[in-house]
Design an enzyme around this catalytic site. Structure first.
Site, PDB file in Angstrom:
ATOM      1  N   SER A 135      -1.733   7.490  -0.808  1.00  0.00           N
ATOM      2  CA  SER A 135      -0.903   7.360   0.393  1.00  0.00           C
ATOM      3  C   SER A 135       0.119   8.479   0.378  1.00  0.00           C
ATOM      4  CB  SER A 135      -0.179   6.003   0.386  1.00  0.00           C
ATOM      5  OG  SER A 135       0.839   5.941   1.370  1.00  0.00           O
ATOM      6  N   TYR A 148       4.489  -0.957  -3.619  1.00  0.00           N
ATOM      7  CA  TYR A 148       3.489  -0.086  -2.990  1.00  0.00           C
ATOM      8  C   TYR A 148       3.721   1.366  -3.388  1.00  0.00           C
ATOM      9  CZ  TYR A 148       0.440   1.749   0.695  1.00  0.00           C
ATOM     10  OH  TYR A 148      -0.557   2.392   1.397  1.00  0.00           O
TER      11      TYR A 148
END
Length: 253
Positions: A135, A148
């Site tokens: 990401s 995350y």
């Protein structure tokens, strides 16, 4: 094999590989009947073998055994795409430890377990491709996303390490780092935020969700799938250990 491939990014990647003539192992934690729609969609892409392998990747044994099951079914594993991931948004002092543990297990630990099992098979044949879907948050941080962000940074580090270990074995290992991607889940979030904040969906997209992305456009899942497919060609054999951004300019800032 594409983990987390019954929807969103994973589904697009699985479809793209099927259209290129790969037999595809599809994975999620759903039952096979619940995954039927995604399986049909992938199978429409080409006349290839598409099989479903249910596994809860929060469980270390299931992550490892998933690779063994795929190799047992297909006889080999040429391409491993670690796509599965989950999210939780909360300030650190209120972040539930159980959520932290599950996010780390699904987004980082499962990649370790699948890679660990896949590398010997690839190395024995002198060819393999490992693609980890990280990401922009593997390169940048945002508040309230501690688990995350930590796991995606970990995925990038894992990618680089395994790339060095396998550099002379015909295996490449790379991470794709998308920005905000347009999926059905994101579409629902846009509608919900517009309703809650009393603003238009366009304002939510441009001023809230896509504020970090200079293009002010969502990345499309198909763009990520095309990059994954390219990384599996011989033209990409010298690309390894890379964290490749596809984020509308987010990490350029």
């Amino acid at each position: 094999m594409v983990t987390g491939s019954t929807s969103g990014i994973g589904l697009s990647i699985a479809r793209r590989f099927a259209s290129s003539g790969y037999d595809v192992a599809v994975n999620s934690f759903e039952s096979e009947s619940e995954a039927g729609g995604a399986m049909a969609e992938i199978g429409e892409a080409a006349a290839v073998c598409v099989r479903y392998f249910a596994a809860d990747l929060a469980d270390a044994a299931q992550s490892a055994n998933l690779v063994d099951a795929v190799i047992g079914a297909f006889g080999r594993l040429d391409v491993l795409v670690n796509n599965a991931g989950i999210q939780k948004v909360a300030p650190i002092e209120a972040f539930p430890p159980a959520d932290w543990d599950r996010i780390v297990a699904v987004s980082l630990d499962s990649a370790f377990h699948t890679i660990r099992r896949a590398v010997p098979d690839m190395a024995a044949r002198g060819w393999g491709r490992i693609i980890n879907i990280a990401s922009a948050h593997g390169l940048r941080a945002s508040p309230f996303k501690s688990a995350y962000v930590a796991t995606k940074h970990g995925v990038v580090g894992l990618t680089k390490t395994v790339a060095l270990e396998t550099a002379e074995k015909g295996i490449t290992v790379n991470a794709i780092c998308p920005g905000y991607v347009w999926t059905s889940l994101v579409a629902k979030q846009v509608a919900d935020q517009a309703r809650v904040h009393g603003i238009s969906e366009d304002e939510v997209i441009r001023e809230v969700m896509l504020a970090p992305q200079p293009t002010r456009q969502f990345v499309q899942p198909e763009e990520i799938a095309e990059l994954a497919a390219y990384l599996c060609t011989d033209h990409a054999r010298s690309i390894t250990g890379s964290a490749i951004s596809i984020d509308g300019g987010w990490t350029a800032k």
